[in-house]
Every structure is written in structure tokens, then in C-alpha cells.
Scaffold this motif. Structure first.
Motif, PDB file in Angstrom:
ATOM      1  N   ASP A   1      28.626  65.211  73.350  1.00  0.00           N
ATOM      2  CA  ASP A   1      27.495  66.132  73.180  1.00  0.00           C
ATOM      3  C   ASP A   1      27.499  66.813  71.814  1.00  0.00           C
ATOM      4  N   ILE A   2      28.694  66.994  71.242  1.00  0.00           N
ATOM      5  CA  ILE A   2      28.823  67.750  69.993  1.00  0.00           C
ATOM      6  C   ILE A   2      29.847  67.075  69.082  1.00  0.00           C
ATOM      7  N   ILE A   3      29.555  67.039  67.784  1.00  0.00           N
ATOM      8  CA  ILE A   3      30.520  66.610  66.771  1.00  0.00           C
ATOM      9  C   ILE A   3      30.761  67.787  65.836  1.00  0.00           C
ATOM     10  N   ILE A   4      32.025  68.182  65.698  1.00  0.00           N
ATOM     11  CA  ILE A   4      32.409  69.239  64.769  1.00  0.00           C
ATOM     12  C   ILE A   4      33.365  68.632  63.759  1.00  0.00           C
ATOM     13  N   SER A   5      33.084  68.812  62.482  1.00  0.00           N
ATOM     14  CA  SER A   5      33.963  68.219  61.468  1.00  0.00           C
ATOM     15  C   SER A   5      33.908  69.015  60.177  1.00  0.00           C
ATOM     16  N   GLU A   6      35.074  69.238  59.581  1.00  0.00           N
ATOM     17  CA  GLU A   6      35.151  69.780  58.226  1.00  0.00           C
ATOM     18  C   GLU A   6      35.422  68.599  57.308  1.00  0.00           C
ATOM     19  N   TRP A   7      34.346  67.999  56.828  1.00  0.00           N
ATOM     20  CA  TRP A   7      34.432  66.741  56.088  1.00  0.00           C
ATOM     21  C   TRP A   7      34.232  66.923  54.584  1.00  0.00           C
ATOM     22  N   MET A   8      33.879  68.124  54.148  1.00  0.00           N
ATOM     23  CA  MET A   8      33.425  68.344  52.778  1.00  0.00           C
ATOM     24  C   MET A   8      34.566  68.250  51.769  1.00  0.00           C
ATOM     25  N   GLY A   9      34.269  67.682  50.595  1.00  0.00           N
ATOM     26  CA  GLY A   9      35.233  67.611  49.501  1.00  0.00           C
ATOM     27  C   GLY A   9      34.707  68.343  48.276  1.00  0.00           C
ATOM     28  N   TYR A  10      35.465  68.307  47.187  1.00  0.00           N
ATOM     29  CA  TYR A  10      34.961  68.858  45.936  1.00  0.00           C
ATOM     30  C   TYR A  10      33.647  68.166  45.577  1.00  0.00           C
ATOM     31  N   PHE A  11      32.732  68.913  44.957  1.00  0.00           N
ATOM     32  CA  PHE A  11      31.408  68.369  44.655  1.00  0.00           C
ATOM     33  C   PHE A  11      30.773  67.815  45.933  1.00  0.00           C
ATOM     34  N   LEU A  12      31.158  68.371  47.050  1.00  0.00           N
ATOM     35  CA  LEU A  12      30.722  67.999  48.385  1.00  0.00           C
ATOM     36  C   LEU A  12      31.205  66.621  48.804  1.00  0.00           C
ATOM     37  N   LEU A  13      31.064  65.619  47.911  1.00  0.00           N
ATOM     38  CA  LEU A  13      31.252  64.223  48.300  1.00  0.00           C
ATOM     39  C   LEU A  13      32.564  63.600  47.834  1.00  0.00           C
ATOM     40  N   TYR A  14      33.299  64.285  46.935  1.00  0.00           N
ATOM     41  CA  TYR A  14      34.551  63.685  46.456  1.00  0.00           C
ATOM     42  C   TYR A  14      35.609  63.732  47.558  1.00  0.00           C
ATOM     43  N   GLU A  15      36.173  62.576  47.870  1.00  0.00           N
ATOM     44  CA  GLU A  15      37.171  62.421  48.933  1.00  0.00           C
ATOM     45  C   GLU A  15      36.664  62.943  50.279  1.00  0.00           C
ATOM     46  N   SER A  16      35.362  62.974  50.440  1.00  0.00           N
ATOM     47  CA  SER A  16      34.812  63.502  51.699  1.00  0.00           C
ATOM     48  C   SER A  16      34.971  62.478  52.822  1.00  0.00           C
ATOM     49  N   MET A  17      34.881  62.981  54.037  1.00  0.00           N
ATOM     50  CA  MET A  17      34.984  62.135  55.225  1.00  0.00           C
ATOM     51  C   MET A  17      33.615  61.936  55.868  1.00  0.00           C
ATOM     52  N   LEU A  18      32.559  62.127  55.084  1.00  0.00           N
ATOM     53  CA  LEU A  18      31.219  62.059  55.663  1.00  0.00           C
ATOM     54  C   LEU A  18      30.923  60.692  56.257  1.00  0.00           C
ATOM     55  N   ASP A  19      31.372  59.626  55.622  1.00  0.00           N
ATOM     56  CA  ASP A  19      31.155  58.284  56.184  1.00  0.00           C
ATOM     57  C   ASP A  19      31.662  58.196  57.620  1.00  0.00           C
ATOM     58  N   THR A  20      32.821  58.798  57.863  1.00  0.00           N
ATOM     59  CA  THR A  20      33.415  58.761  59.202  1.00  0.00           C
ATOM     60  C   THR A  20      32.587  59.575  60.191  1.00  0.00           C
ATOM     61  N   VAL A  21      32.085  60.723  59.753  1.00  0.00           N
ATOM     62  CA  VAL A  21      31.238  61.552  60.620  1.00  0.00           C
ATOM     63  C   VAL A  21      29.966  60.785  61.002  1.00  0.00           C
ATOM     64  N   LEU A  22      29.377  60.098  60.038  1.00  0.00           N
ATOM     65  CA  LEU A  22      28.153  59.336  60.314  1.00  0.00           C
ATOM     66  C   LEU A  22      28.449  58.173  61.257  1.00  0.00           C
ATOM     67  N   TRP A  23      29.610  57.568  61.097  1.00  0.00           N
ATOM     68  CA  TRP A  23      30.014  56.485  62.007  1.00  0.00           C
ATOM     69  C   TRP A  23      30.127  57.029  63.434  1.00  0.00           C
ATOM     70  N   ALA A  24      30.780  58.184  63.576  1.00  0.00           N
ATOM     71  CA  ALA A  24      30.933  58.795  64.901  1.00  0.00           C
ATOM     72  C   ALA A  24      29.586  59.206  65.477  1.00  0.00           C
ATOM     73  N   ARG A  25      28.713  59.719  64.631  1.00  0.00           N
ATOM     74  CA  ARG A  25      27.361  60.098  65.085  1.00  0.00           C
ATOM     75  C   ARG A  25      26.630  58.902  65.680  1.00  0.00           C
ATOM     76  N   ASP A  26      26.639  57.788  64.949  1.00  0.00           N
ATOM     77  CA  ASP A  26      25.880  56.620  65.390  1.00  0.00           C
ATOM     78  C   ASP A  26      26.496  55.968  66.630  1.00  0.00           C
ATOM     79  N   LYS A  27      27.808  56.090  66.791  1.00  0.00           N
ATOM     80  CA  LYS A  27      28.465  55.431  67.922  1.00  0.00           C
ATOM     81  C   LYS A  27      28.532  56.315  69.169  1.00  0.00           C
ATOM     82  N   TYR A  28      28.765  57.609  68.979  1.00  0.00           N
ATOM     83  CA  TYR A  28      29.114  58.449  70.127  1.00  0.00           C
ATOM     84  C   TYR A  28      28.116  59.555  70.482  1.00  0.00           C
TER      85      TYR A  28
END
Length: 255
Positions: free
Chosen positions: A39-66
Motif C-alpha cells: 500500500d505504501i513505499i517509503i524510501s530515502e533515495w536522494m543523493g547529491y544533486f538529487l540524482l548522484y548515486e541515488s536509488m531512484l531507479d530502485t524505487v521506480l522498480w518497486a513502484r511498478d512491481k509492488y
């Protein structure tokens, strides 16, 4: 992935929550969840410049699957901002240092230093332009391909000064809360470990109140390591004095 999960298990147990909280260790793409949907996804995925070394790809994968239809994501919105700053003293210390290192010419390293964005805290008094939003990500809709982009920006000069660098930061929103919550990593806000990202320019721009710096910010994941970033900033100082017309292109690597 961290072994801190062992301490987390102990904390769950001593608080009598073992029948309500299940902890799984592993990569999101590899672990098997005990439920087909969440029902809910909680993640601290942010990196420097928001996207550097971020885990956003993984969050989007989890969103689409679960994530169930109309499920919630926390946080669910992120915006990158930019501004111009006066930073001559620190630029001379960081970049000009290589002009004379104990009598030796180290200018080849000076060029390398200019291509590496600096992650540091910028004082609000150093900001010369109004901030401008560059990119807003809606985590319910954004796709991995959207993380490579080329976007125009305009910075309005708020006082007559010099611009030695452009800085970037991000704001994060939790819009699904009963009372919407936002926090900022900008120079106007309280300190965070993300600080701000400083992109030093090859030129020093002499600006006057009311003028504009326009440009294009291009970002894409590095081909060898997608968590690293290749960034290009094209800039142009818009002024009525054609003798001071300046433009340039700077390329950076966050790695």
C-alpha cells in the motif's frame, strides 16, 4: 543491505512489534516480499544533486512491481533548483591553487578540478540571482528514461556583483500527508548532509541587477556507472552592453 538490520530486528523485538514488522535484507530487485502488493513505499533515495548515486531507479522498480493502484509513495515529489553565486575567494583557493604549487605549474590539474562539482554549504549572502526550478519529478509518473534530460533555465540577477559558479539543490515534498510537508536542501534552509552542489564556471561573469543568465542544463547517467552523472551547463549572460556579452560551456563529472 546494511548489517544494521540486525540491530533493527532487536529494536523491533524489544518493543513487542515482531508480529507486525518483518525485516528483509537484500537488494530490492532480488528479495522476495511476503505479499504480492504493498500500500505504501517509503524510501530515502536522494543523493547529491538529487540524482548522484541515488536509488531512484530502485524505487521506480518497486513502484511498478509492488504498489497497488492508488497506493502512496513517501516522498512523492522532488524539485531541483539553481542559482548563481559570488564565490571568488573560495574559487581561488580551490581552483587557482593549481596555478602555482610551491613554484610548479600544475594547471593540468586545474582543468580537472573545474570538471568536478563541489558539494559544500553555501551561505545565503553569496547568492547573486533569484533561484529557479529546473526539474520536478512526480514519483507516481516519472520513468527511468526521464532521469536523462536537457532543460533550459533563466536566472534573474538580483544585485550587481560577480558570478563565479552556479549552485543546485533540491526540495522534497510529501504531498499525501494530512498536512503536506516539504523540506529544502537550499542555502536558505537549515543544514542537511546533502548541502549544495557547486558548479564553478570557467569565466567570471560581471552581472548587474536586472540582467539575466540563460542556459541549458544537460544531465545523463554515466555509461559505465549509472549512479555517476555526466553534466553539461551551457550559459550566456544577457546584457545590453555588448562589450560584456559572455557565453560558455562547462562539462562536469560526478563520480
Amino acid at each position: 543491505m546494511s548489517t544494521i538490520i540486525e540491530k533493527a530486528k532487536e529494536i523491533v523485538a524489544v518493543n513487542g512489534m515482531s508480529d507486525k514488522i518483518t525485516l528483509l535484507q537484500g537488494k530490492m530487485e532480488e528479495v522476495e516480499l511476503p505479499f504480492p502488493k504493498v500500500d505504501i513505499i517509503i524510501s530515502e533515495w536522494m543523493g547529491y544533486f538529487l540524482l548522484y548515486e541515488s536509488m531512484l531507479d530502485t524505487v521506480l522498480w518497486a513502484r511498478d512491481k509492488y504498489l497497488v493502484k492508488d497506493g502512496l509513495i513517501f516522498p512523492d515529489k522532488a524539485t531541483i533548483f539553481m542559482a548563481g553565486i559570488e564565490d571568488g575567494e573560495y574559487k581561488d583557493e580551490k581552483i587557482g591553487f593549481w596555478d602555482n604549487v610551491w613554484g610548479f605549474d600544475y594547471t593540468p590539474l586545474k582543468r580537472s578540478a573545474l570538471t568536478e562539482p563541489l558539494v559544500d554549504t553555501v551561505e545565503m549572502k553569496a547568492v547573486v540571482t533569484d533561484p529557479t526550478p529546473i526539474l520536478t519529478l512526480d514519483l507516481y509518473k516519472v520513468q527511468p528514461a526521464d532521469l536523462a534530460f536537457s532543460l533550459r533555465f533563466t536566472l534573474d540577477v538580483r544585485r550587481t556583483d560577480y558570478v563565479h559558479a552556479l549552485i543546485a539543490w533540491f526540495d522534497i515534498d510529501f504531498t499525501a500527508c494530512h498536512k503536506p510537508i516539504r523540506f529544502s536542501t537550499g542555502p536558505h534552509a537549515k543544514y542537511t548532509h546533502w548541502k549544495q552542489t557547486v558548479f564553478y564556471l570557467q569565466d567570471v561573469l560581471t552581472v548587474e541587477q536586472g540582467e539575466q543568465i540563460t542556459g541549458v542544463l544537460t544531465n545523463k547517467p554515466n555509461e559505465k556507472n549509472k549512479r555517476d552523472l555526466d553534466i553539461k551547463i551551457e550559459y550566456r549572460l544577457e546584457t545590453e552592453d555588448m562589450g560584456r556579452q559572455m557565453e560558455g560551456v562547462c562539462e562536469y563529472k560526478m563520480c
